[in-house]
Design a protein around this motif. Sequence first.
Motif: not given
Length: 168
Positions: A25-30, A41-47
């Motif tokens: 739900k959060s963080g920097k992901v590749i 589509e499911i990206q949150t503001s914390e991601m």
Amino acid sequence: MALISDGRFVEDAWRRLADEEALPKSGKVIVSLPRLDHALEIQTSEMTLGAIVPNTAEPSALMSALPRLGLVSIAFPAFADGRGFSLARLLRRAGFAGELRASGRLVADQYPHLVGCGFDTVEIPDDLAERQDESQWRAALAAYSRAYQRGYAARSSVLEARRKALRP
């Protein structure tokens, strides 16, 4: 994997997810290119999302996603395969301002050209990092003060320098 930025080995703030791994739900992901649409589509503001793409990817496949991506990592399957350089220039010309990463079996001699094409960071396997230490990457970056073609590095081109020298 070792990450190089400005000729130095640095810690990687991004986490690469396997395709079967759940999105946090959060963080920097590749994520991989096939998984990118679902992740957006499911990206949150914390991601913060990044994508790893093959060097054969069509830039048009990324254009709509570019404004929402913080990183694009271009895979280089071999150091002799230069298609990633072209893709990087096309993404920068399209206005991508996030981190552009080259990932693969690259060598320090390619570093000035990588920077000139718009790459910010280079990710190489650990075995390659053991053979090419930080001093080699710094030396490669400092080897050329100017390039013949305009790039995205802060350096000016040889032509621009000649024009300035000829002005009265």
